[in-house]
Design a protein around this motif. Structure first.
Motif, PDB file in Angstrom:
ATOM      1  N   ILE A  97      89.569  26.823  17.191  1.00 29.92           N
ATOM      2  CA  ILE A  97      90.918  26.422  17.587  1.00 29.92           C
ATOM      3  C   ILE A  97      91.904  27.302  16.833  1.00 29.92           C
ATOM      4  N   PRO A  98      92.860  27.918  17.543  1.00 22.15           N
ATOM      5  CA  PRO A  98      93.788  28.845  16.887  1.00 22.15           C
ATOM      6  C   PRO A  98      94.633  28.159  15.809  1.00 22.15           C
ATOM      7  N   ASP A  99      95.012  28.965  14.824  1.00 29.30           N
ATOM      8  CA  ASP A  99      95.821  28.450  13.720  1.00 29.30           C
ATOM      9  C   ASP A  99      97.144  27.868  14.194  1.00 29.30           C
ATOM     10  N   TRP A 100      97.762  28.490  15.231  1.00 24.60           N
ATOM     11  CA  TRP A 100      99.058  27.982  15.692  1.00 24.60           C
ATOM     12  C   TRP A 100      98.916  26.552  16.224  1.00 24.60           C
ATOM     13  N   LEU A 101      97.774  26.250  16.863  1.00 22.80           N
ATOM     14  CA  LEU A 101      97.572  24.905  17.392  1.00 22.80           C
ATOM     15  C   LEU A 101      97.259  23.929  16.254  1.00 22.80           C
ATOM     16  N   ARG A 102      96.472  24.358  15.300  1.00 26.50           N
ATOM     17  CA  ARG A 102      96.197  23.516  14.136  1.00 26.50           C
ATOM     18  C   ARG A 102      97.502  23.139  13.424  1.00 26.50           C
ATOM     19  N   GLU A 103      98.359  24.128  13.234  1.00 28.75           N
ATOM     20  CA  GLU A 103      99.624  23.873  12.546  1.00 28.75           C
ATOM     21  C   GLU A 103     100.529  22.960  13.374  1.00 28.75           C
ATOM     22  N   ALA A 104     100.535  23.150  14.676  1.00 27.87           N
ATOM     23  CA  ALA A 104     101.353  22.297  15.550  1.00 27.87           C
ATOM     24  C   ALA A 104     100.868  20.848  15.485  1.00 27.87           C
ATOM     25  N   ILE A 105      99.562  20.640  15.471  1.00 24.34           N
ATOM     26  CA  ILE A 105      99.011  19.285  15.355  1.00 24.34           C
ATOM     27  C   ILE A 105      99.420  18.686  14.020  1.00 24.34           C
ATOM     28  N   ARG A 106      99.294  19.467  12.959  1.00 17.70           N
ATOM     29  CA  ARG A 106      99.680  18.997  11.624  1.00 17.70           C
ATOM     30  C   ARG A 106     101.153  18.574  11.612  1.00 17.70           C
ATOM     31  N   THR A 107     101.995  19.308  12.296  1.00 16.14           N
ATOM     32  CA  THR A 107     103.429  19.011  12.345  1.00 16.14           C
ATOM     33  C   THR A 107     103.720  17.766  13.172  1.00 16.14           C
ATOM     34  N   LEU A 108     103.024  17.592  14.279  1.00 17.87           N
ATOM     35  CA  LEU A 108     103.264  16.442  15.154  1.00 17.87           C
ATOM     36  C   LEU A 108     102.782  15.128  14.555  1.00 17.87           C
ATOM     37  N   GLU A 109     101.715  15.174  13.811  1.00 24.18           N
ATOM     38  CA  GLU A 109     101.094  13.954  13.297  1.00 24.18           C
ATOM     39  C   GLU A 109     101.699  13.554  11.945  1.00 24.18           C
ATOM     40  N   THR A 110     102.013  12.279  11.809  1.00 21.91           N
ATOM     41  CA  THR A 110     102.516  11.781  10.528  1.00 21.91           C
ATOM     42  C   THR A 110     101.411  11.109   9.721  1.00 21.91           C
ATOM     43  N   GLU A 111     100.330  10.726  10.368  1.00 17.89           N
ATOM     44  CA  GLU A 111      99.176  10.152   9.681  1.00 17.89           C
ATOM     45  C   GLU A 111      98.130  11.245   9.485  1.00 17.89           C
ATOM     46  N   PRO A 112      97.262  11.109   8.504  1.00 15.07           N
ATOM     47  CA  PRO A 112      96.253  12.142   8.251  1.00 15.07           C
ATOM     48  C   PRO A 112      95.366  12.394   9.473  1.00 15.07           C
ATOM     49  N   VAL A 113      95.055  13.657   9.672  1.00 11.28           N
ATOM     50  CA  VAL A 113      94.142  14.078  10.736  1.00 11.28           C
ATOM     51  C   VAL A 113      92.897  14.627  10.055  1.00 11.28           C
ATOM     52  N   GLU A 114      91.763  14.021  10.336  1.00 10.25           N
ATOM     53  CA  GLU A 114      90.502  14.493   9.749  1.00 10.25           C
ATOM     54  C   GLU A 114      90.292  15.952  10.119  1.00 10.25           C
ATOM     55  N   GLY A 115      89.938  16.770   9.151  1.00  8.90           N
ATOM     56  CA  GLY A 115      89.654  18.174   9.409  1.00  8.90           C
ATOM     57  C   GLY A 115      90.844  19.106   9.204  1.00  8.90           C
ATOM     58  N   LEU A 116      92.033  18.540   8.998  1.00  9.50           N
ATOM     59  CA  LEU A 116      93.205  19.403   8.739  1.00  9.50           C
ATOM     60  C   LEU A 116      93.596  19.319   7.287  1.00  9.50           C
TER      61      LEU A 116
END
Length: 134
Positions: A115-134
């Motif tokens: 999964i590209p870094d830009w998508l990982r970062e976007a998910i991290r930004t959208l989510e306020t609760e912890p995301v496993e694997g990020l």
């Protein structure tokens, strides 16, 4: 639980089965609509890459009927190397109707890819609760 994407949906007559409630397969279509909203908010476009659903798990809690007010809430709860898992809830007239978990795989040249870094970062930004694997 916080869901960064909430999408109101209209139950269409074509969504119904012979028992006059939303057909079980349509729940996954509703989930796909919310996932599309999520990915657009993350900056994905039709040309960003390719996704394929690898697994779906649905817990049906109560039927959804024609003309009910429906909302689907979706979040990413886990990011792996080449896939991510979403968790969504479908609400009808203010009551929980279903919980859905879907694993989506990122493809490049028809094969699973990181999964590209830009998508990982976007998910991290959208989510306020912890995301496993990020």
């Amino acid at each position: 639980m916080y869901f960064p994407v909430r999408v109101p949906l209209e139950v269409r007559f074509s969504d119904l089965d012979t028992l006059k409630h939303v057909n079980n397969a349509v729940y996954l279509t509703y989930d796909e609509v919310a996932r599309g909203h999520y990915l657009r908010r993350a900056g994905a476009t039709i040309d960003s890459g390719h996704f394929v659903m690898a697994r779906a798990e649905v817990d049906y809690i109560q039927p959804i009927l024609f003309e009910q007010q429906v909302e689907i809430a979706l979040r990413v709860e886990r990011v792996g190397n080449s896939s991510f898992r979403t968790h969504s809830e479908i609400w009808a007239n203010g009551a929980l109707a279903a919980r859905i978990k879907v694993v989506v795989v990122w493809l490049e040249d028809g094969k699973p890819a990181r999964i590209p870094d830009w998508l990982r970062e976007a998910i991290r930004t959208l989510e306020t609760e912890p995301v496993e694997g990020l």
